[in-house]
Each structure stands twice: as C-alpha cells, then as structure tokens.
Design an enzyme around this catalytic site. Structure first.
Site, PDB file in Angstrom:
ATOM      1  N   HIS A  22      -7.803   1.405   1.695  1.00 35.26           N
ATOM      2  CA  HIS A  22      -7.710   0.985   3.102  1.00 35.26           C
ATOM      3  C   HIS A  22      -8.463   1.969   4.008  1.00 35.26           C
ATOM      4  O   HIS A  22      -7.883   2.568   4.920  1.00 35.26           O
ATOM      5  CB  HIS A  22      -6.229   0.869   3.532  1.00 35.26           C
ATOM      6  N   GLU A  53       0.844  -1.202   0.000  1.00 30.89           N
ATOM      7  CA  GLU A  53       0.000   0.000   0.000  1.00 30.89           C
ATOM      8  C   GLU A  53       0.875   1.247   0.000  1.00 30.89           C
ATOM      9  O   GLU A  53       1.955   1.238   0.596  1.00 30.89           O
ATOM     10  CB  GLU A  53      -0.908  -0.004   1.239  1.00 30.89           C
TER      11      GLU A  53
HETATM   12  N1  LIG Z   1      -9.822  -2.409   6.389  1.00 32.32           N
HETATM   13  C1  LIG Z   1      -9.674  -1.795   7.537  1.00 32.32           C
HETATM   14  O1  LIG Z   1      -9.578  -0.570   7.601  1.00 32.32           O
HETATM   15  C2  LIG Z   1      -9.658  -2.588   8.800  1.00 32.32           C
HETATM   16  C3  LIG Z   1      -9.151  -3.871   8.803  1.00 32.32           C
HETATM   17  N2  LIG Z   1      -9.143  -4.605   9.965  1.00 32.32           N
HETATM   18  C4  LIG Z   1      -8.614  -5.971   9.916  1.00 32.32           C
HETATM   19  O2  LIG Z   1      -9.649  -6.859  10.298  1.00 32.32           O
HETATM   20  C5  LIG Z   1      -9.102  -7.883  11.097  1.00 32.32           C
HETATM   21  C6  LIG Z   1     -10.161  -8.542  11.927  1.00 32.32           C
HETATM   22  O3  LIG Z   1     -10.614  -7.648  12.929  1.00 32.32           O
HETATM   23  P1  LIG Z   1     -11.505  -8.146  14.155  1.00 32.32           P
HETATM   24  O4  LIG Z   1     -12.726  -8.801  13.673  1.00 32.32           O
HETATM   25  O5  LIG Z   1     -11.631  -6.999  15.075  1.00 32.32           O
HETATM   26  O6  LIG Z   1     -10.538  -9.231  14.782  1.00 32.32           O
HETATM   27  P2  LIG Z   1     -10.944 -10.435  15.749  1.00 32.32           P
HETATM   28  O7  LIG Z   1      -9.658 -10.874  16.363  1.00 32.32           O
HETATM   29  O8  LIG Z   1     -12.072 -10.050  16.623  1.00 32.32           O
HETATM   30  O9  LIG Z   1     -11.468 -11.564  14.744  1.00 32.32           O
HETATM   31  C7  LIG Z   1     -10.640 -12.304  13.896  1.00 32.32           C
HETATM   32  C8  LIG Z   1     -11.241 -13.701  13.785  1.00 32.32           C
HETATM   33  O10 LIG Z   1     -10.502 -14.425  12.804  1.00 32.32           O
HETATM   34  C9  LIG Z   1     -10.343 -15.741  13.279  1.00 32.32           C
HETATM   35  N3  LIG Z   1      -9.218 -16.365  12.582  1.00 32.32           N
HETATM   36  C10 LIG Z   1      -7.893 -16.223  12.817  1.00 32.32           C
HETATM   37  N4  LIG Z   1      -7.173 -16.947  11.946  1.00 32.32           N
HETATM   38  C11 LIG Z   1      -8.069 -17.566  11.143  1.00 32.32           C
HETATM   39  C12 LIG Z   1      -7.946 -18.472  10.057  1.00 32.32           C
HETATM   40  N5  LIG Z   1      -6.744 -18.861   9.631  1.00 32.32           N
HETATM   41  N6  LIG Z   1      -9.079 -18.926   9.476  1.00 32.32           N
HETATM   42  C13 LIG Z   1     -10.294 -18.540   9.917  1.00 32.32           C
HETATM   43  N7  LIG Z   1     -10.483 -17.695  10.955  1.00 32.32           N
HETATM   44  C14 LIG Z   1      -9.379 -17.211  11.546  1.00 32.32           C
HETATM   45  C15 LIG Z   1     -10.133 -15.576  14.763  1.00 32.32           C
HETATM   46  O11 LIG Z   1     -10.367 -16.773  15.472  1.00 32.32           O
HETATM   47  C16 LIG Z   1     -11.153 -14.478  15.077  1.00 32.32           C
HETATM   48  O12 LIG Z   1     -12.407 -15.013  15.403  1.00 32.32           O
HETATM   49  C17 LIG Z   1      -8.022  -7.134  11.900  1.00 32.32           C
HETATM   50  O13 LIG Z   1      -7.037  -8.005  12.391  1.00 32.32           O
HETATM   51  C18 LIG Z   1      -7.461  -6.174  10.879  1.00 32.32           C
HETATM   52  O14 LIG Z   1      -6.395  -6.777  10.215  1.00 32.32           O
HETATM   53  C19 LIG Z   1      -9.629  -4.079  11.124  1.00 32.32           C
HETATM   54  C20 LIG Z   1     -10.138  -2.808  11.151  1.00 32.32           C
HETATM   55  C21 LIG Z   1     -10.143  -1.943  10.007  1.00 32.32           C
HETATM   56  O1  LIG Z   2      -7.795  -1.010  12.373  1.00 24.77           O
HETATM   57  C1  LIG Z   2      -7.158  -1.618  11.501  1.00 24.77           C
HETATM   58  O2  LIG Z   2      -6.595  -2.717  11.698  1.00 24.77           O
HETATM   59  C2  LIG Z   2      -7.062  -1.060  10.174  1.00 24.77           C
HETATM   60  O3  LIG Z   2      -6.717  -1.727   9.234  1.00 24.77           O
HETATM   61  C3  LIG Z   2      -7.313   0.383   9.992  1.00 24.77           C
HETATM   62  O4  LIG Z   2      -6.043   0.887   9.777  1.00 24.77           O
HETATM   63  P1  LIG Z   2      -5.791   2.452   9.578  1.00 24.77           P
HETATM   64  O5  LIG Z   2      -5.831   3.072  10.939  1.00 24.77           O
HETATM   65  O6  LIG Z   2      -6.887   2.974   8.713  1.00 24.77           O
HETATM   66  O7  LIG Z   2      -4.441   2.525   8.977  1.00 24.77           O
END
Ligand SMILES: NC(=O)C1=CN([C@@H]2O[C@H](COP(=O)(O)OP(=O)(O)OC[C@H]3O[C@@H](n4cnc5c(N)ncnc54)[C@H](O)[C@@H]3O)[C@@H](O)[C@H]2O)C=CC1
Ligand SMILES: O=C(O)C(=O)COP(=O)(O)O
Length: 410
Positions: free
Chosen positions: A291, A268
């Site tokens: 993102h 990115e």
């Molecule tokens: N696009 C964006 O701006 C954002 C992206 N994210 C991403 O989203 C991800 C998930 O966030 P949350 O739901 O809060 O995390 P979380 O930790 O609550 O949920 C992740 C889930 O994935 C499961 N998991 C882990 N490895 C796995 C696998 N190999 N196969 C299947 N399931 C698996 C875990 O058991 C858990 O239930 C974050 O780690 C981050 O990377 C988060 C916020 C913003």
């Molecule tokens: O909360 C996360 O894990 C995100 O991916 C969001 O990331 P950012 O703060 O938008 O760079």
C-alpha cells in the site's frame, strides 16, 4: 489572533506516521500538545487515546467507526492524511458536529507514476524474470515480452488518479479506454468504453481507480476476471475490498491472467512489524507492494502541510472549505468581531431561533454565514460583543434544540 480556547490546550493526536511537515504546521500555528504515533493503534488503545483529543490525524489504516468516535468527546475535527476517507464513518462524524478533511490531490501523481511503471514491468514479464535471476536462473528471451506502445489500457474509475494515469499512458503511446459511473470528459485521445464488459474485453492492461463504496465492494470478481482477455494484466492500487482476491489468485493460477500488480489488500497489516498474509504470495508474475501507491516523500510532505493547514484553519477560523462530510464555508477574518460557531442537526427553525436570540439580547450581527447539507447545518456568526456576552450567547446557543456543538472562536 487570540482564540478563546488557547491553542496550547488543544490536543492533536497524529497516527500512522503522518509526515513531520504536519507537526511543523501545527507548531508554527501555536499548537504544542501533539501526540505522535508511527503506527495505527489497536481499537482499545485507539478509544483510550482519542478520549481527550481535539484533533485527530490518520491515514488509510485507522478506522474511525461511530463507536470509536463516540469515545472522542472533545473532538473538533478529523484529518485524513490521504485521499480515501472510507476508513471514517463520515455521517457519524457529521452527526457529532465533526468535519473531516483529506488531501484530495496530493498523492495522485505518485499513484499514477507507480501504475505506469507496473504496466511496463508486467508487459515485459519483469517480475518473473527478476524472481528467477534472484534464484540463479537466466531466461534471456523476447517471448511474452511486449512494448506498452499501442497496447490498450482500460481504466476503471476515471477520476483524479484515473485521468492522470491516462495522460501518462498516452504519452507512452498506449491507447486509453475508460469506464466510470459518471459521464466524464475524456483527456487527450482517451475514449469511454461502451460499458465495463466492453472495457474488459478490449484491454491488455486493466487498472482500477475507484473509491471504496458499497457499490465497489467486490465489484471485481470471477465474472469480471473471466471477461478479461487471456494473458491480460490487472493493476489494483485503489482499495483491497474492490477485488475478490481469491478469485484473482485463481485466475492467475489458471493462467487466464498473465500477471498482476496489487498495492491494496482486503486485510492489511497494522504496521511495518506485522506479518503480511495473502493468497498471492509466491506468485512470480505478481508485483506485491505494501500500500505505497501514495507513499513518496513529495506526496507525504505535501499531504502533511495540506491537511494540517485545513485543520488549523478550521480550528482557528471556522472555515470548512473542502471538508468531505460537512457544509463548506470559507470565512474571512473579522478580528474586531467575536466569532461564534453553531453546528446543528439540519431541522427547520434552528436559524430563526438563533437570530431571535441575538435580537432579544440587542447584539449586533456583523456577519453571518450559513451552509447546510442533508444532516447538518453550520452557522458562523460574527458579533459585536464583549467576552462575557459571547460566553453567555454560547450557553444560550447550546440550549437551542437540535444543537450539536457550539464554540466561541475568538
Ligand atoms: N494505493 C494508494 O496508496 C492510494 C489509493 N487511493 C485510492 O484511489 C481511489 C481513487 O482516487 P481518486 O482518483 O483521487 O478519486 P476520484 O474520486 O477522483 O475518482 C474516483 C472515480 O471513480 C468513479 N467511480 C465510483 N464508483 C465507481 C464504480 N462503481 N464504477 C466505476 N467508476 C466508479 C467516480 O465516478 C470517480 O470518477 C481513492 O478513493 C483511494 O481509495 C488513493 C491514493 C493512494
Ligand atoms: O490516499 C489514499 O487513499 C491512500 O490509500 C494512501 O493511504 P496511506 O496514507 O498510504 O495510508
């Protein structure tokens, strides 16, 4: 409360344009040395800027590797103003005695709303229709256009975001199935799929919500894409490393997938002025977003407050509640005592050495808190001692073998 290390001498380095609410929290707490950058920094500059920082605040773009952390000789704590903490070498930070905090829920809803909106847009073929209209075309047709009602949404990673997506999707009448490596409580009428293949074979829309880990790196490649139903749709707002982007481009070119919405990429741009390069550019049936899954004003303002408050609390009071790499201790205030912190490698015998020190000095311990994890032990000792005694105790604590850090907080 007066801290032994004046707050105005504590340097806070905030990168990647974290919300101004973070700055306000620090300022209100008496921290005045705040260096603010709107972007992430190139590695050389990052190493230079972290050298005298006590607190570092980042978002998902800044990589705090073991090597970068080695340059941060004064570092007390790191705040990730986001959910993901994969950009920080967490074990390396812990081994340096540095807790890392994040905001585990503040942008959950923002990501979930975006995913639902994308599912609707993709099922209606809006990205293609929008692109064509912009080019002066007009295809008024119901062909390839569907309601979300009754369609199957397959959620991979049924954690905080995945479950929220499921709840919103059900409220629109979607049928929700999910796959997770852990056993999860189903919300509403969602059902666990038999396994990943089962989910891929049944879902009209697949959405990824796993964290970046060694196990999720490229977990979604040609095999998984081939397993998806012809014409089905993929949404990835998790991490760019999870999907093999070339295999995805191929599946779209071959029209095996009907479309995709991608918010995260293997590489990115560092900031808004840098170019974005991707094999998906130019595909009308793909929604590309920079993102911004968690980038709403509501989420960013809340994250700013949440993470800055955790950092201030640790810096002022020693509490590590919700640290992601560190023993968690929630501490009451003991303003009439002096508070000493001792962070050490988790090896046998350290606590008894600490306690010997206090009994030998005839210093009364008012309260003591200990928590350990695999790598690190964290002891907080509230004592009846004057300033000089506390300073001398700190030096003696620092001499105990295995010590990583000591501080007199107040
Ligand atoms: N696009 C964006 O701006 C954002 C992206 N994210 C991403 O989203 C991800 C998930 O966030 P949350 O739901 O809060 O995390 P979380 O930790 O609550 O949920 C992740 C889930 O994935 C499961 N998991 C882990 N490895 C796995 C696998 N190999 N196969 C299947 N399931 C698996 C875990 O058991 C858990 O239930 C974050 O780690 C981050 O990377 C988060 C916020 C913003
Ligand atoms: O909360 C996360 O894990 C995100 O991916 C969001 O990331 P950012 O703060 O938008 O760079």
């Amino acid at each position: 409360m007066k801290t032994s290390f004046p707050r105005q001498d504590i340097k806070v380095l905030l990168l990647e344009g974290v919300s101004r609410t973070a700055v306000e929290v620090f300022e209100r707490a008496g921290y005045s040395q705040i260096e603010y950058h709107a972007k992430s920094l190139p590695e050389d500059e990052l190493k230079a800027r972290v050298a005298d920082a006590h607190i570092i605040g980042i978002r998902s773009r800044t990589h705090l590797t073991a090597e970068v952390l080695e340059h941060a000789k004064r570092l007390i704590a790191v705040g990730c103003y986001c959910i993901g903490t994969n950009q920080v070498e967490l074990t390396a930070a812990a081994r340096l005695g540095v807790p890392v905090f994040n905001a585990p829920y503040s942008n959950t809803r923002s990501v979930a709303e975006l995913v639902i909106a994308e599912a609707i847009m993709l099922l209606r073929g809006i990205p293609q229709k929008n692109a064509l209209c912009h080019r002066g075309g007009w295809t008024k047709s119901a062909s390839g256009s569907f309601e979300v009602r009754d369609k199957v949404l397959g959620i991979i990673g049924y954690g905080h975001i995945g479950t929220q997506v499921g709840v919103l999707a059900e409220s629109l009448g979607m049928r929700v199935i999910f796959h997770d490596i852990e056993t999860k409580l189903s919300l509403g009428n969602a059902r666990a799929a038999g396994n990943l293949d089962d989910l891929l074979e049944r879902a009209d829309v697949v959405t990824l919500h796993v964290p970046e880990t060694p196990a999720t790196k490229l977990m979604f490649g040609k095999n998984e894409l081939d397993r998806m139903r012809k014409g089905s749709l993929l949404i990835n707002a998790s991490r760019g490393t999870v999907v093999d982007i070339d295999a995805l481009a191929d599946a779209l070119r071959k029209e095996h997938l009907g479309g995709a919405a991608i918010d995260v990429f293997p590489v990115e741009p560092k900031g808004n002025d840098d170019p974005f390069v991707s094999p998906l550019i130019g595909m009308d049936n793909v929604i590309l977003t920079p993102h911004i899954g968690g980038s709403t004003l509501e989420a960013q303002d809340n994250i700013g407050i949440e993470v800055a408050s955790k950092l201030v609390r640790y810096s002022d009071n020693g509490s590590t509640l919700s640290a992601v790499n560190f023993p968690e201790v929630a501490l009451p205030e003991h303003p009439r005592s002096r508070r000493l912190l001792h962070i050490h490698r988790n090896v046998p015998g350290v606590l008894s050495r600490i306690n010997e020190l206090f009994s030998a000095g005839n210093i009364n311990i008012d309260a003591q808190f200990l928590q350990t994890n695999a790598d690190v032990g964290y002891v907080v000792i509230d004592v009846s001692a004057d300033e000089q005694q506390a300073a001398s105790l700190k030096d003696k604590l620092a001499a105990i073998p295995g010590t990583l850090r000591t501080r007199v907080l107040y």
